[in-house]
Design a protein around this motif. Structure first.
Motif, PDB file in Angstrom:
ATOM      1  N   UNK A  74       0.838  -1.188   0.000  1.00  0.00           N
ATOM      2  CA  UNK A  74       0.000   0.000   0.000  1.00  0.00           C
ATOM      3  C   UNK A  74       0.870   1.234   0.000  1.00  0.00           C
ATOM      4  N   UNK A  75       0.272   2.354   0.337  1.00  0.00           N
ATOM      5  CA  UNK A  75       0.999   3.610   0.367  1.00  0.00           C
ATOM      6  C   UNK A  75       1.605   3.892   1.727  1.00  0.00           C
ATOM      7  N   UNK A  76       2.069   5.130   1.904  1.00  0.00           N
ATOM      8  CA  UNK A  76       2.726   5.511   3.156  1.00  0.00           C
ATOM      9  C   UNK A  76       1.788   5.421   4.347  1.00  0.00           C
ATOM     10  N   UNK A  77       0.490   5.652   4.140  1.00  0.00           N
ATOM     11  CA  UNK A  77      -0.456   5.532   5.240  1.00  0.00           C
ATOM     12  C   UNK A  77      -0.570   4.103   5.744  1.00  0.00           C
ATOM     13  N   UNK A  78      -0.587   3.143   4.818  1.00  0.00           N
ATOM     14  CA  UNK A  78      -0.636   1.727   5.211  1.00  0.00           C
ATOM     15  C   UNK A  78       0.631   1.344   5.959  1.00  0.00           C
ATOM     16  N   UNK A  79       1.784   1.790   5.448  1.00  0.00           N
ATOM     17  CA  UNK A  79       3.061   1.502   6.109  1.00  0.00           C
ATOM     18  C   UNK A  79       3.065   2.082   7.523  1.00  0.00           C
ATOM     19  N   UNK A  80       2.581   3.313   7.669  1.00  0.00           N
ATOM     20  CA  UNK A  80       2.553   3.947   8.993  1.00  0.00           C
ATOM     21  C   UNK A  80       1.700   3.145   9.967  1.00  0.00           C
ATOM     22  N   UNK A  81       0.548   2.671   9.515  1.00  0.00           N
ATOM     23  CA  UNK A  81      -0.302   1.870  10.396  1.00  0.00           C
ATOM     24  C   UNK A  81       0.397   0.573  10.804  1.00  0.00           C
ATOM     25  N   UNK A  89       8.631  -5.371   5.737  1.00  0.00           N
ATOM     26  CA  UNK A  89       8.941  -5.221   4.321  1.00  0.00           C
ATOM     27  C   UNK A  89       7.841  -4.390   3.678  1.00  0.00           C
ATOM     28  N   UNK A  90       8.202  -3.666   2.617  1.00  0.00           N
ATOM     29  CA  UNK A  90       7.258  -2.753   1.982  1.00  0.00           C
ATOM     30  C   UNK A  90       7.214  -3.015   0.484  1.00  0.00           C
ATOM     31  N   UNK A  91       5.991  -3.135  -0.042  1.00  0.00           N
ATOM     32  CA  UNK A  91       5.773  -3.144  -1.488  1.00  0.00           C
ATOM     33  C   UNK A  91       4.953  -1.897  -1.799  1.00  0.00           C
ATOM     34  N   UNK A  92       5.534  -0.909  -2.457  1.00  0.00           N
ATOM     35  CA  UNK A  92       4.853   0.381  -2.623  1.00  0.00           C
ATOM     36  C   UNK A  92       3.651   0.286  -3.553  1.00  0.00           C
ATOM     37  N   UNK A 126       9.310   3.899   1.135  1.00  0.00           N
ATOM     38  CA  UNK A 126       9.900   2.837   0.318  1.00  0.00           C
ATOM     39  C   UNK A 126      11.003   3.378  -0.576  1.00  0.00           C
ATOM     40  N   UNK A 127      10.759   4.515  -1.183  1.00  0.00           N
ATOM     41  CA  UNK A 127      11.758   5.079  -2.094  1.00  0.00           C
ATOM     42  C   UNK A 127      12.989   5.556  -1.330  1.00  0.00           C
ATOM     43  N   UNK A 128      12.785   6.071  -0.115  1.00  0.00           N
ATOM     44  CA  UNK A 128      13.928   6.488   0.703  1.00  0.00           C
ATOM     45  C   UNK A 128      14.792   5.300   1.103  1.00  0.00           C
ATOM     46  N   UNK A 129      14.184   4.112   1.171  1.00  0.00           N
ATOM     47  CA  UNK A 129      14.940   2.893   1.454  1.00  0.00           C
ATOM     48  C   UNK A 129      15.688   2.383   0.234  1.00  0.00           C
ATOM     49  N   UNK A 130      15.434   3.000  -0.921  1.00  0.00           N
ATOM     50  CA  UNK A 130      16.094   2.577  -2.138  1.00  0.00           C
ATOM     51  C   UNK A 130      15.318   1.556  -2.939  1.00  0.00           C
TER      52      UNK A 130
END
Length: 323
Positions: free
Chosen positions: A63-70, A89-92, A100-104
């Motif tokens: 999901x997006x940054x909101x999903x990651x934050x939750x 782990x993140x799949x953007x 995700x992009x800041x992680x490369x």
């Protein structure tokens, strides 16, 4: 490895077919459980249960940054412990995907899934620092529950623009770059504190606070955000390996907005915003933002209403991330 895939079915850049393909790809290497979020805060609930009952060694946020934050807030419900907690782990799948992009990671969901599978096979991971925002003791916001953030927080102007974007999305608008730019302009036209702001930044042990800020942007990494594929650096020195950075602006007149807007669009890892009305502070373990009036507040691009006083803590090595 046992893993939980938390999927936001409303993610901006994924379809049901894409999610099915990604799920099958991940299930080939993992003992995978899949959960689709059904309400705001559901991803947090799912990640909290996984951390508490030990049902997963890895939680994947699609999901997006909101999903990651939750998901992050669910994993860290009982505090940071990178050795004990499941990895992240993140799949953007959102519109910006700043964390995700800041992680490369690639911004394409298929490429990011491939990168995740490669990282799992090689055991590639890093432990990142996070920010924690809480209501300040002794103020009217003291009862506000602490909340973690991965890349940014904001009090004032930028949070107001985020709130405007959320209102438009609730009306069915897509989260495009044009939408963000329009809402920033509308926030500027409605800004009541252009030449003298109500925000004061206080540092522990420092007698003279920084006063009259119109906005304060807190960064846990760089870039601060993206305009399409263009990275924007509000605090170029910010890093997942350090504590928190702050950018404060004490003026938002038309001339100041033109100057700082140009600086932001041309910013780089070597140079961010600068000038007599710009304050930048690096690697702060703790500080407090007070406002004379309630102001909009956001974490990781999620508008959380208004606040008058927020205390921030930078927590190093808070969570292990597969990259």
């Amino acid at each position: 490895m046992r893993a939980l895939l938390v999927v936001n079915p409303a993610a901006t850049t994924t379809s049901a077919r894409t999610r099915d393909v990604l799920t099958h790809a991940l299930a080939s290497d993992l003992k995978l459980d899949v959960a689709l979020t059904e309400y705001r805060g559901h991803a947090r609930d799912l990640a909290r249960r996984a951390a508490q009952d030990g049902s997963a060694e890895l939680v994947i946020a699609l999901g997006g940054d909101g999903t990651v934050n939750e998901v992050v807030n669910g994993l860290l419900e009982e505090g940071p412990d990178a050795e004990r907690l499941p990895g992240l782990a993140v799949v953007p799948g959102g519109s910006a995907n700043v964390f995700a992009r800041a992680l490369g990671l690639p911004n394409d969901v298929v490429e990011a899934t491939g990168a995740l599978l490669d990282a799992l096979q090689t055991g590639s991971a890093r432990t990142v620092g996070l920010g924690l925002a809480a209501g300040t003791p002794g103020t009217e916001d003291a009862a506000v529950a602490p909340r973690w953030f991965t890349f940014t927080a904001g009090l004032g102007f930028d949070a107001g623009a985020v709130g405007r974007v959320e209102q438009q999305r609730e009306r069915g608008k897509r989260a495009t770059n044009a939408l963000y730019v329009r809402q920033v302009l509308r926030q500027f036209l409605g800004e009541a504190h252009r030449s003298k702001g109500p925000i004061t930044l206080e540092l522990p042990g420092v007698e003279d606070p920084i006063r009259d800020l119109v906005l304060a942007v807190v960064c846990n990494t760089a870039p601060w955000t993206y305009l399409g594929n263009r990275p924007l650096y509000a605090a170029p020195q910010a890093s997942f390996d350090d504590a928190l950075d702050v950018l404060g602006l004490s003026r938002l007149t038309p001339a100041a907005v033109s100057r700082y807007g140009t600086q932001l669009l041309t910013s780089s890892p070597e140079r961010g915003l600068h000038g007599k009305h710009a304050t930048t502070l690096h690697d702060l373990p703790e500080f407090t933002l007070h406002s004379q009036v309630p102001l909009p507040f956001q974490l990781d691009g999620d508008h959380l209403g208004v606040r008058s006083s927020v205390t921030f803590t930078g927590v190093r090595r808070a969570l292990r991330v597969i990259v």
